[in-house]
Design a protein around this motif. Structure first.
Motif, PDB file in Angstrom:
ATOM      1  N   VAL A   1       0.842  -1.201   0.000  1.00 41.04           N
ATOM      2  CA  VAL A   1       0.000   0.000   0.000  1.00 41.04           C
ATOM      3  C   VAL A   1       0.879   1.254   0.000  1.00 41.04           C
ATOM      4  O   VAL A   1       0.581   2.245  -0.677  1.00 41.04           O
ATOM      5  CB  VAL A   1      -0.966  -0.006   1.208  1.00 41.04           C
ATOM      6  N   ALA A   2       1.996   1.179   0.702  1.00 41.42           N
ATOM      7  CA  ALA A   2       2.897   2.330   0.803  1.00 41.42           C
ATOM      8  C   ALA A   2       3.545   2.693  -0.532  1.00 41.42           C
ATOM      9  O   ALA A   2       3.903   3.859  -0.741  1.00 41.42           O
ATOM     10  CB  ALA A   2       3.986   2.060   1.850  1.00 41.42           C
ATOM     11  N   VAL A   3       3.701   1.720  -1.438  1.00 35.01           N
ATOM     12  CA  VAL A   3       4.273   2.038  -2.749  1.00 35.01           C
ATOM     13  C   VAL A   3       3.182   2.260  -3.795  1.00 35.01           C
ATOM     14  O   VAL A   3       3.469   2.358  -4.986  1.00 35.01           O
ATOM     15  CB  VAL A   3       5.285   0.968  -3.230  1.00 35.01           C
ATOM     16  N   GLY A   4       1.922   2.344  -3.336  1.00 33.19           N
ATOM     17  CA  GLY A   4       0.835   2.696  -4.237  1.00 33.19           C
ATOM     18  C   GLY A   4      -0.162   1.598  -4.514  1.00 33.19           C
ATOM     19  O   GLY A   4      -1.066   1.774  -5.343  1.00 33.19           O
ATOM     20  N   GLY A   5      -0.037   0.454  -3.839  1.00 37.39           N
ATOM     21  CA  GLY A   5      -0.991  -0.634  -4.017  1.00 37.39           C
ATOM     22  C   GLY A   5      -2.349  -0.301  -3.429  1.00 37.39           C
ATOM     23  O   GLY A   5      -2.499   0.676  -2.679  1.00 37.39           O
ATOM     24  N   ASP A   6      -3.329  -1.123  -3.743  1.00 35.95           N
ATOM     25  CA  ASP A   6      -4.710  -0.824  -3.374  1.00 35.95           C
ATOM     26  C   ASP A   6      -5.214  -1.555  -2.145  1.00 35.95           C
ATOM     27  O   ASP A   6      -6.196  -1.145  -1.542  1.00 35.95           O
ATOM     28  CB  ASP A   6      -5.626  -1.126  -4.563  1.00 35.95           C
TER      29      ASP A   6
ATOM     30  N   GLN B   1      -8.406  -3.565   7.892  1.00 37.22           N
ATOM     31  CA  GLN B   1      -9.109  -2.398   7.352  1.00 37.22           C
ATOM     32  C   GLN B   1      -8.597  -1.107   8.004  1.00 37.22           C
ATOM     33  O   GLN B   1      -8.319  -0.115   7.319  1.00 37.22           O
ATOM     34  CB  GLN B   1     -10.616  -2.518   7.601  1.00 37.22           C
ATOM     35  N   GLU B   2      -8.463  -1.127   9.313  1.00 37.20           N
ATOM     36  CA  GLU B   2      -8.003   0.054  10.039  1.00 37.20           C
ATOM     37  C   GLU B   2      -6.593   0.449   9.606  1.00 37.20           C
ATOM     38  O   GLU B   2      -6.284   1.631   9.458  1.00 37.20           O
ATOM     39  CB  GLU B   2      -8.035  -0.214  11.544  1.00 37.20           C
ATOM     40  N   MET B   3      -5.735  -0.546   9.406  1.00 39.99           N
ATOM     41  CA  MET B   3      -4.350  -0.272   9.008  1.00 39.99           C
ATOM     42  C   MET B   3      -4.291   0.393   7.633  1.00 39.99           C
ATOM     43  O   MET B   3      -3.608   1.420   7.456  1.00 39.99           O
ATOM     44  CB  MET B   3      -3.545  -1.566   8.996  1.00 39.99           C
ATOM     45  N   VAL B   4      -4.991  -0.186   6.666  1.00 37.19           N
ATOM     46  CA  VAL B   4      -4.953   0.372   5.310  1.00 37.19           C
ATOM     47  C   VAL B   4      -5.590   1.754   5.284  1.00 37.19           C
ATOM     48  O   VAL B   4      -5.057   2.688   4.669  1.00 37.19           O
ATOM     49  CB  VAL B   4      -5.654  -0.579   4.314  1.00 37.19           C
TER      50      VAL B   4
ATOM     51  N   ALA C   1      -0.697   3.429  11.192  1.00 39.59           N
ATOM     52  CA  ALA C   1      -0.695   2.270  10.303  1.00 39.59           C
ATOM     53  C   ALA C   1       0.465   1.335  10.649  1.00 39.59           C
ATOM     54  O   ALA C   1       0.297   0.111  10.698  1.00 39.59           O
ATOM     55  CB  ALA C   1      -0.594   2.726   8.847  1.00 39.59           C
ATOM     56  N   ALA C   2       1.615   1.915  10.910  1.00 40.56           N
ATOM     57  CA  ALA C   2       2.788   1.104  11.274  1.00 40.56           C
ATOM     58  C   ALA C   2       2.567   0.388  12.601  1.00 40.56           C
ATOM     59  O   ALA C   2       2.960  -0.773  12.776  1.00 40.56           O
ATOM     60  CB  ALA C   2       4.028   1.981  11.339  1.00 40.56           C
ATOM     61  N   ARG C   3       1.923   1.068  13.540  1.00 48.51           N
ATOM     62  CA  ARG C   3       1.645   0.446  14.843  1.00 48.51           C
ATOM     63  C   ARG C   3       0.747  -0.765  14.680  1.00 48.51           C
ATOM     64  O   ARG C   3       0.999  -1.838  15.265  1.00 48.51           O
ATOM     65  CB  ARG C   3       0.991   1.468  15.783  1.00 48.51           C
ATOM     66  N   ILE C   4      -0.305  -0.620  13.866  1.00 47.55           N
ATOM     67  CA  ILE C   4      -1.228  -1.742  13.654  1.00 47.55           C
ATOM     68  C   ILE C   4      -0.502  -2.888  12.951  1.00 47.55           C
ATOM     69  O   ILE C   4      -0.660  -4.059  13.320  1.00 47.55           O
ATOM     70  CB  ILE C   4      -2.467  -1.292  12.853  1.00 47.55           C
ATOM     71  N   HIS C   5       0.304  -2.559  11.955  1.00 51.41           N
ATOM     72  CA  HIS C   5       1.082  -3.587  11.246  1.00 51.41           C
ATOM     73  C   HIS C   5       1.937  -4.389  12.225  1.00 51.41           C
ATOM     74  O   HIS C   5       1.956  -5.625  12.185  1.00 51.41           O
ATOM     75  CB  HIS C   5       1.966  -2.919  10.186  1.00 51.41           C
ATOM     76  N   GLN C   6       2.623  -3.691  13.101  1.00 51.44           N
ATOM     77  CA  GLN C   6       3.488  -4.359  14.077  1.00 51.44           C
ATOM     78  C   GLN C   6       2.669  -5.232  15.027  1.00 51.44           C
ATOM     79  O   GLN C   6       3.093  -6.329  15.414  1.00 51.44           O
ATOM     80  CB  GLN C   6       4.281  -3.313  14.857  1.00 51.44           C
ATOM     81  N   GLU C   7       1.478  -4.760  15.356  1.00 49.78           N
ATOM     82  CA  GLU C   7       0.625  -5.470  16.312  1.00 49.78           C
ATOM     83  C   GLU C   7       0.046  -6.750  15.716  1.00 49.78           C
ATOM     84  O   GLU C   7      -0.038  -7.780  16.398  1.00 49.78           O
ATOM     85  CB  GLU C   7      -0.508  -4.533  16.741  1.00 49.78           C
ATOM     86  N   ILE C   8      -0.338  -6.698  14.435  1.00 48.13           N
ATOM     87  CA  ILE C   8      -1.008  -7.855  13.835  1.00 48.13           C
ATOM     88  C   ILE C   8      -0.047  -8.816  13.147  1.00 48.13           C
ATOM     89  O   ILE C   8      -0.441  -9.942  12.809  1.00 48.13           O
ATOM     90  CB  ILE C   8      -2.115  -7.430  12.843  1.00 48.13           C
ATOM     91  N   LEU C   9       1.208  -8.416  12.966  1.00 49.87           N
ATOM     92  CA  LEU C   9       2.150  -9.281  12.253  1.00 49.87           C
ATOM     93  C   LEU C   9       2.293 -10.672  12.885  1.00 49.87           C
ATOM     94  O   LEU C   9       2.310 -11.674  12.148  1.00 49.87           O
ATOM     95  CB  LEU C   9       3.515  -8.601  12.123  1.00 49.87           C
ATOM     96  N   PRO C  10       2.373 -10.801  14.226  1.00 48.64           N
ATOM     97  CA  PRO C  10       2.455 -12.153  14.794  1.00 48.64           C
ATOM     98  C   PRO C  10       1.256 -13.029  14.442  1.00 48.64           C
ATOM     99  O   PRO C  10       1.411 -14.235  14.215  1.00 48.64           O
ATOM    100  CB  PRO C  10       2.539 -11.893  16.304  1.00 48.64           C
ATOM    101  N   VAL C  11       0.061 -12.433  14.396  1.00 48.69           N
ATOM    102  CA  VAL C  11      -1.129 -13.205  14.024  1.00 48.69           C
ATOM    103  C   VAL C  11      -1.028 -13.661  12.576  1.00 48.69           C
ATOM    104  O   VAL C  11      -1.307 -14.824  12.239  1.00 48.69           O
ATOM    105  CB  VAL C  11      -2.414 -12.376  14.242  1.00 48.69           C
ATOM    106  N   ILE C  12      -0.594 -12.751  11.708  1.00 49.27           N
ATOM    107  CA  ILE C  12      -0.415 -13.098  10.291  1.00 49.27           C
ATOM    108  C   ILE C  12       0.583 -14.244  10.154  1.00 49.27           C
ATOM    109  O   ILE C  12       0.336 -15.223   9.433  1.00 49.27           O
ATOM    110  CB  ILE C  12       0.057 -11.861   9.496  1.00 49.27           C
ATOM    111  N   GLN C  13       1.682 -14.147  10.858  1.00 51.85           N
ATOM    112  CA  GLN C  13       2.685 -15.211  10.799  1.00 51.85           C
ATOM    113  C   GLN C  13       2.111 -16.535  11.292  1.00 51.85           C
ATOM    114  O   GLN C  13       2.406 -17.604  10.743  1.00 51.85           O
ATOM    115  CB  GLN C  13       3.912 -14.808  11.613  1.00 51.85           C
TER     116      GLN C  13
END
Length: 290
Positions: free
Chosen positions: A196-201, A216-219, A230-242
């Motif tokens: 998303v940071a490089v222009g993705g949707d 949704q909140e992160m994007v 956005a970075a905070r949410i990414h860091q928070e949810i990354l373990p779940v994604i993994q």
């Protein structure tokens, strides 16, 4: 066709005899819409498409269209490594009222870039539906290069791509050299924010079964200029994604859904249910999201 920013690649619910369970599918659809899915992909990789029969896929398409009832787009996974079969399934899916189709790059037979282009082109010409090619070299043994995707984007009804190459340079080139109306979605949950940071949707996601609202909140935060949030949410949810990819998918996400009270049954072989140790790990992550 607007697919939104968080599209869920939906699992296929089974009963205890490994048959497709339409009642569970209805419950799952309602869960996904409630938790922020802007669209759903039916019978994709996460839906265990390699183990579904053609008849099961068509039954799922018809049922999902009926249950969704226009609330979000229904994207049918009709791609395979057989072009003529993909065309036939696409035509039947279109008759059932799906909103778009997703076509995976042909697996196992390792086509060249020219062959990839012709494969997607001929399928797109046989349908009036919007088409989203899906590039996932880790599963198909072929990478659709940026130049091929850019060329395909010039075909009227090829409107988006799901990019799971993990190659940010390639993805950036696609974004930079396609028209603004062409949508680029991450196919890797963990790369949602970078893409998303490089222009993705947005993202075609597995983890959104469990953390759809957070994604949704992160994007949305990033697109609204709240980059730190956005970075905070990414860091928070990354373990779940993994955790959702800690064993072959969709075994972890199906287990996670059971843990939050959404019964989708087990998986079909060759995928197996989680071991006790794997389940304990996924359970610990799911508890953190509640």
């Amino acid at each position: 066709m607007n697919f939104g920013q968080v599209v869920t690649a939906m699992v296929t619910p089974f009963d205890n005899k490994q048959n497709v369970d339409l009642n569970k599918t209805t419950t799952l659809i309602e869960h996904l819409i409630h938790k922020g899915s802007d669209a759903i992909v039916v019978s994709g990789t996460t839906g265990e498409s390699p183990t579904l029969t053609k008849e099961e896929k068509l039954t799922l398409f018809e049922h999902c269209v009926k249950v969704v009832n226009g609330r979000v787009p229904v994207i049918a996974g009709t791609g395979s490594n057989n072009t003529s079969e993909s065309i036939a399934l696409t035509k039947e899916a279109e008759k059932l009222g799906v909103d778009a189709i997703m076509l995976v790059t042909p697996y196992y037979n390792k086509p060249s870039q020219r062959m990839l282009y012709e494969h997607f082109k001929v399928i797109a010409q046989e349908t009036s539906l919007p088409v989203m090619p899906y590039n996932v070299p880790g599963r198909t043994a072929v990478n659709m290069q940026a130049e091929t995707t850019i060329a395909l984007s010039k075909i009227d009804n090829i409107v988006a791509v799901k990019e799971a190459s993990g190659n940010l340079e390639q993805i950036t080139k696609i974004i930079a050299e396609t028209d603004a109306g062409f949508k680029v979605y991450s196919g890797d949950d963990s790369l949602t924010l970078p893409i998303v940071a490089v222009g993705g949707d947005g993202i075609v996601s597995v983890s959104s079964h469990i953390i759809g609202e957070e994604m949704q909140e992160m994007v949305t935060a990033y697109k609204n200029g709240n980059i730190v949030e956005a970075a905070r949410i990414h860091q928070e949810i990354l373990p779940v994604i993994q955790g959702m990819f800690s064993a072959p998918s969709p075994s972890p996400v199906k287990a996670a859904l059971q843990l939050i009270g959404v019964d989708v049954g087990s998986v079909r072989q060759p995928i197996l249910p989680l071991t006790e140790e794997e389940l304990a790990y996924v359970s610990s992550l799911v508890k953190q999201t509640s």
